[in-house]
Every structure is written in structure tokens, then in C-alpha cells.
Design a protein around this motif. Sequence first.
Motif, PDB file in Angstrom:
ATOM      1  N   LEU A 287       0.844  -1.191   0.000  1.00 39.08           N
ATOM      2  CA  LEU A 287       0.000   0.000   0.000  1.00 39.08           C
ATOM      3  C   LEU A 287       0.884   1.247   0.000  1.00 39.08           C
ATOM      4  CD1 LEU A 287      -2.894   1.160   0.274  1.00 39.08           C
ATOM      5  CD2 LEU A 287      -2.521   1.172   2.752  1.00 39.08           C
ATOM      6  N   LYS A 288       0.678   2.099  -0.998  1.00 37.38           N
ATOM      7  CA  LYS A 288       1.501   3.305  -1.137  1.00 37.38           C
ATOM      8  C   LYS A 288       0.784   4.501  -0.531  1.00 37.38           C
ATOM      9  CE  LYS A 288       3.907   6.116  -4.592  1.00 37.38           C
ATOM     10  NZ  LYS A 288       4.074   6.404  -6.028  1.00 37.38           N
ATOM     11  N   ILE A 289       1.447   5.182   0.394  1.00 36.82           N
ATOM     12  CA  ILE A 289       0.874   6.359   1.040  1.00 36.82           C
ATOM     13  C   ILE A 289       1.745   7.572   0.741  1.00 36.82           C
ATOM     14  CG2 ILE A 289       0.125   7.408   3.208  1.00 36.82           C
ATOM     15  CD1 ILE A 289      -0.165   4.633   4.383  1.00 36.82           C
ATOM     16  N   ASP A 290       1.185   8.544   0.033  1.00 39.41           N
ATOM     17  CA  ASP A 290       1.882   9.802  -0.247  1.00 39.41           C
ATOM     18  C   ASP A 290       1.353  10.864   0.712  1.00 39.41           C
ATOM     19  OD1 ASP A 290       3.382   8.835  -2.385  1.00 39.41           O
ATOM     20  OD2 ASP A 290       1.749   9.185  -3.798  1.00 39.41           O
ATOM     21  N   THR A 291       2.237  11.556   1.395  1.00 42.48           N
ATOM     22  CA  THR A 291       1.821  12.606   2.306  1.00 42.48           C
ATOM     23  C   THR A 291       1.966  13.972   1.644  1.00 42.48           C
ATOM     24  OG1 THR A 291       4.040  12.661   3.278  1.00 42.48           O
ATOM     25  CG2 THR A 291       2.397  11.287   4.371  1.00 42.48           C
ATOM     26  N   LEU A 292       0.958  14.812   1.842  1.00 44.56           N
ATOM     27  CA  LEU A 292       0.913  16.153   1.262  1.00 44.56           C
ATOM     28  C   LEU A 292       0.777  17.185   2.372  1.00 44.56           C
ATOM     29  CD1 LEU A 292      -1.742  15.411  -1.531  1.00 44.56           C
ATOM     30  CD2 LEU A 292       0.743  15.300  -1.770  1.00 44.56           C
ATOM     31  N   ASN A 293       1.385  18.350   2.156  1.00 46.94           N
ATOM     32  CA  ASN A 293       1.306  19.412   3.154  1.00 46.94           C
ATOM     33  C   ASN A 293       1.096  20.760   2.465  1.00 46.94           C
ATOM     34  OD1 ASN A 293       2.111  18.020   5.839  1.00 46.94           O
ATOM     35  ND2 ASN A 293       3.594  17.283   4.341  1.00 46.94           N
ATOM     36  N   LEU A 294       0.292  21.600   3.102  1.00 42.01           N
ATOM     37  CA  LEU A 294      -0.022  22.905   2.538  1.00 42.01           C
ATOM     38  C   LEU A 294       0.991  23.953   2.978  1.00 42.01           C
ATOM     39  CD1 LEU A 294      -3.868  22.861   3.129  1.00 42.01           C
ATOM     40  CD2 LEU A 294      -2.754  22.917   0.893  1.00 42.01           C
ATOM     41  N   LYS A 295       1.543  24.651   2.010  1.00 39.19           N
ATOM     42  CA  LYS A 295       2.453  25.752   2.330  1.00 39.19           C
ATOM     43  C   LYS A 295       1.654  26.981   2.748  1.00 39.19           C
ATOM     44  CE  LYS A 295       6.154  24.421  -0.884  1.00 39.19           C
ATOM     45  NZ  LYS A 295       6.877  24.792  -2.120  1.00 39.19           N
ATOM     46  N   GLY A 296       2.301  27.826   3.517  1.00 39.04           N
ATOM     47  CA  GLY A 296       1.648  29.045   3.956  1.00 39.04           C
ATOM     48  C   GLY A 296       2.606  29.891   4.766  1.00 39.04           C
ATOM     49  N   ALA A 297       2.046  30.890   5.449  1.00 37.48           N
ATOM     50  CA  ALA A 297       2.876  31.809   6.238  1.00 37.48           C
ATOM     51  C   ALA A 297       2.106  32.271   7.465  1.00 37.48           C
ATOM     52  CB  ALA A 297       3.278  33.016   5.379  1.00 37.48           C
ATOM     53  N   ASP A 298       2.849  32.595   8.518  1.00 39.18           N
ATOM     54  CA  ASP A 298       2.240  33.130   9.731  1.00 39.18           C
ATOM     55  C   ASP A 298       1.637  34.498   9.441  1.00 39.18           C
ATOM     56  OD1 ASP A 298       3.207  30.881  10.962  1.00 39.18           O
ATOM     57  OD2 ASP A 298       4.960  31.878  11.835  1.00 39.18           O
ATOM     58  N   LEU A 309      -2.783  30.371   4.075  1.00 40.57           N
ATOM     59  CA  LEU A 309      -2.407  29.376   3.075  1.00 40.57           C
ATOM     60  C   LEU A 309      -1.894  30.031   1.803  1.00 40.57           C
ATOM     61  CD1 LEU A 309      -5.401  26.889   3.459  1.00 40.57           C
ATOM     62  CD2 LEU A 309      -3.095  26.663   4.394  1.00 40.57           C
ATOM     63  N   ASP A 310      -0.860  29.422   1.228  1.00 39.82           N
ATOM     64  CA  ASP A 310      -0.316  29.881  -0.040  1.00 39.82           C
ATOM     65  C   ASP A 310      -1.241  29.419  -1.164  1.00 39.82           C
ATOM     66  OD1 ASP A 310       2.264  30.808  -1.624  1.00 39.82           O
ATOM     67  OD2 ASP A 310       1.600  28.909  -2.514  1.00 39.82           O
ATOM     68  N   GLU A 311      -1.735  30.354  -1.962  1.00 37.94           N
ATOM     69  CA  GLU A 311      -2.734  30.028  -2.988  1.00 37.94           C
ATOM     70  C   GLU A 311      -2.200  29.050  -4.028  1.00 37.94           C
ATOM     71  OE1 GLU A 311      -5.950  30.609  -3.253  1.00 37.94           O
ATOM     72  OE2 GLU A 311      -5.913  31.555  -1.279  1.00 37.94           O
ATOM     73  N   ALA A 312      -0.949  29.234  -4.446  1.00 39.69           N
ATOM     74  CA  ALA A 312      -0.369  28.341  -5.456  1.00 39.69           C
ATOM     75  C   ALA A 312      -0.270  26.911  -4.919  1.00 39.69           C
ATOM     76  CB  ALA A 312       1.008  28.848  -5.881  1.00 39.69           C
ATOM     77  N   SER A 313       0.160  26.786  -3.673  1.00 37.96           N
ATOM     78  CA  SER A 313       0.260  25.467  -3.041  1.00 37.96           C
ATOM     79  C   SER A 313      -1.120  24.830  -2.902  1.00 37.96           C
ATOM     80  CB  SER A 313       0.919  25.595  -1.664  1.00 37.96           C
ATOM     81  OG  SER A 313       0.911  24.364  -0.985  1.00 37.96           O
ATOM     82  N   LEU A 314      -2.093  25.637  -2.528  1.00 34.33           N
ATOM     83  CA  LEU A 314      -3.460  25.136  -2.382  1.00 34.33           C
ATOM     84  C   LEU A 314      -4.010  24.627  -3.710  1.00 34.33           C
ATOM     85  CD1 LEU A 314      -6.025  24.708  -0.724  1.00 34.33           C
ATOM     86  CD2 LEU A 314      -6.613  27.115  -1.122  1.00 34.33           C
ATOM     87  N   GLU A 315      -3.782  25.396  -4.786  1.00 39.66           N
ATOM     88  CA  GLU A 315      -4.268  24.984  -6.101  1.00 39.66           C
ATOM     89  C   GLU A 315      -3.587  23.695  -6.567  1.00 39.66           C
ATOM     90  OE1 GLU A 315      -6.812  26.132  -7.894  1.00 39.66           O
ATOM     91  OE2 GLU A 315      -7.194  27.419  -6.149  1.00 39.66           O
ATOM     92  N   GLU A 316      -2.299  23.570  -6.287  1.00 38.11           N
ATOM     93  CA  GLU A 316      -1.570  22.360  -6.662  1.00 38.11           C
ATOM     94  C   GLU A 316      -2.124  21.149  -5.912  1.00 38.11           C
ATOM     95  OE1 GLU A 316       2.972  20.506  -6.638  1.00 38.11           O
ATOM     96  OE2 GLU A 316       2.590  22.500  -5.816  1.00 38.11           O
ATOM     97  N   THR A 317      -2.411  21.342  -4.642  1.00 36.73           N
ATOM     98  CA  THR A 317      -2.969  20.265  -3.821  1.00 36.73           C
ATOM     99  C   THR A 317      -4.329  19.828  -4.350  1.00 36.73           C
ATOM    100  OG1 THR A 317      -1.834  21.061  -1.858  1.00 36.73           O
ATOM    101  CG2 THR A 317      -3.721  19.640  -1.508  1.00 36.73           C
TER     102      THR A 317
END
Length: 360
Positions: A287-298, A309-317
Motif C-alpha cells: 500500500l503506497k501512502i503519499d503525504t501532502l502538506n499545505l504551504k503558507g505563512a504566519d 495558506l499559499d494560494e499556489a500550493s493550495l491549487e496544486e494540492t
Amino acid sequence: MSEIQRSQRKAQKKKKIRKKRVFMWIFVPFLIVALCSAAYATFLLKKAESVVNKSYKPVQTVSKRTVKANPDMDNISILLIGVDESKSRKKQYGDAVRSDALLVATLNKKEKSVKLLSIPRDSYVYIPDKDKYDKITHAHAYGGPKYTIDTVQNLLDIPIDYYVKVNFYAFIDVVNALDGIDVDVPYAISEKDSEDHHNAINLKPGFQTLNGEQALALARTRHKDTDVMRGMRQQEIIKAIFKKALSLGSITKHANMIEAVGDNMQTNMSFNDMKSLMDYGLAGSGLKIDTLNLKGADDYINRVYYYKLDEASLEETKSILKAHLAADSTADDASTTDSTNGSSDSDSNSTDTNSSENNN
């Protein structure tokens, strides 16, 4: 018949008897094990059915699917909601508890693969049912799983087919039922326990076996790193639980695991829905599990901390999850249902098997 022929017949007869005995000594134990395994499997299924039926709680949400997903045939998504609910917090907050961990898992049936996304609890998002922007952790405090599901669907633009909500005790008991899990502690940790006793859990850095309370402390702490790194730790903990639960040595512990979540889980998955997911478990180490994380800034709004949340990262996700689900989640003719039908960091991790404000 000559004496030689009689001797040969006797020898052949003895040989056949010996072969039969050897066969029986080999076959019978395997037969017993097989029968016991079948009986144990039946016992586990009955036990699981009882627990799931007790935990079953559908919620009415606006689905992003035109037709309800069938886990026997379709790729599906599951929202894992870990809430900061304990006896001490129940007295303090009642049912208005926040989500302490939010993870979205998309399951691809053909590939036998899972995409596991962690959503930082302080993410600044739109909460549709309140018609306001706020921390995503507050969605559950406002309206439980329904508000959380609606918020996540709106954020990621994918259907959330199922949700599983667990509290501190379910997490602790599952880890303890497995006799602990093996994880890497990144740094020295001094953290509260499940009843909020300060500095009750103290961990040294390094790869080690943690019990339930220790694993919870590792999952919760966020004083020395970021909310994103906290989410990554939670992903690693979940993978460690999967790995231990699927190992051959843990088969006899499954009854304890099932019992552990009985009073501490809530879900809209029926028992038949859960049985449909057995193929993923049978895939074992494949079973293959890929972990994803959202980029962003304080960020701070009116002196309150948020994770922007970083919009580009969100759209990619969103693109990755949609492709994995292979579902048209943007259908305009969404319907209301009682069973919810329902980033990515480009450096997402794959495996085969702090903010300054804590309370808002």
C-alpha cells in the motif's frame, strides 16, 4: 507368494502408513490454524460490526457528487477529525470542542494508493455555515463534523465521502492495543497529557517505541516548530499505526484495537462501507501512502494568529487530490445527503507501507 514378496508388501504398507502419518502431522496443524483463523476473523467481523453500528452517525451536508460514491467501485475520500476532547475539556467546553488534527485521505482503488493531506489547525479559511473566515479548527466548535466537512469541501473543492471522528482516548487506546508504535521523536518534548496535566509527558529525541499518551504528546506538541511540521508528525504517526496494525505480529491485537475505538469514535461509514476497504488493508506493505502538506505563512489579524495558506500550493494540492479521486467535484447540481459524499508541498513524501497562540 514367496517370503521375499511378503516382505516387500509389508515394507510398502509400512511406508504408506508412515507417509499418511507425516501428511497428517503436517496437514492437521495447518487445518487447525486455518479453522482458528477463520473463526477469529468471523469473531473480529462481528465485533467490528457491533462497534461500527454503535459509532454510526450520518450528518446532513451538501454533497459535491451527483451520485453517492460506492467504495466497492469508486475512489473515495475520508476526512479524519481528531478532536481535543477529554473528560477535563468536556467539563470546560461541553460539545464545543475544536479539531486538533484534520487529515484528508483520498483512496484510489485501482492503484491501491492513498494521498494523505494534513490541514494546519490554524489555517485561515472560509466557513460556509457561518459565512465567515476563521481558523479551520473552529469549524468543529461551531457545528461539529457537518461544519468541518462543509468547510473542507469548500477549501479543497473535492467531495468528502466519509468522515471518522476520534477523541484523545481512541487514539491512546489504539496505540496501547498495539503495544506502542515506533516513531522518531525530533527533539526533547515536555507536554501535557490527555487530561491537560502540565509537563506530564517527557520525551527524549530519537527513534523509539511510544505508548498511547506519549504518541499523543508527540502529535499535539507545537512549541518548537511550525503547525505544518506538526501535521507532518501526525502523518508519520498515522503511518506508524498502519504499519504496526498490518504486521503479522499484530493480528491477535486487532480485537483490542476494535474495542478501543468503540466508545470514542463517530463516523458516517456503515459496516459494509468499511468492509469494502479491506482490499487496501490486504495490500499490506504494497500500500503506497503519499503525504501532502499545505504551504503558507504566519499572519496576524486583529492581533490573533492565523496560518495564511499559499494560494499556489493550495491549487496544486487540489489538482493532485482531484486527479487521485478522478472525480468531477465541481458539479453545479450538488445535492443534500444524510451520508456525506463527500498542500501540497511539491516535495510530498511517499512510503510503501507553533504558533504563538495556542487556544484561539
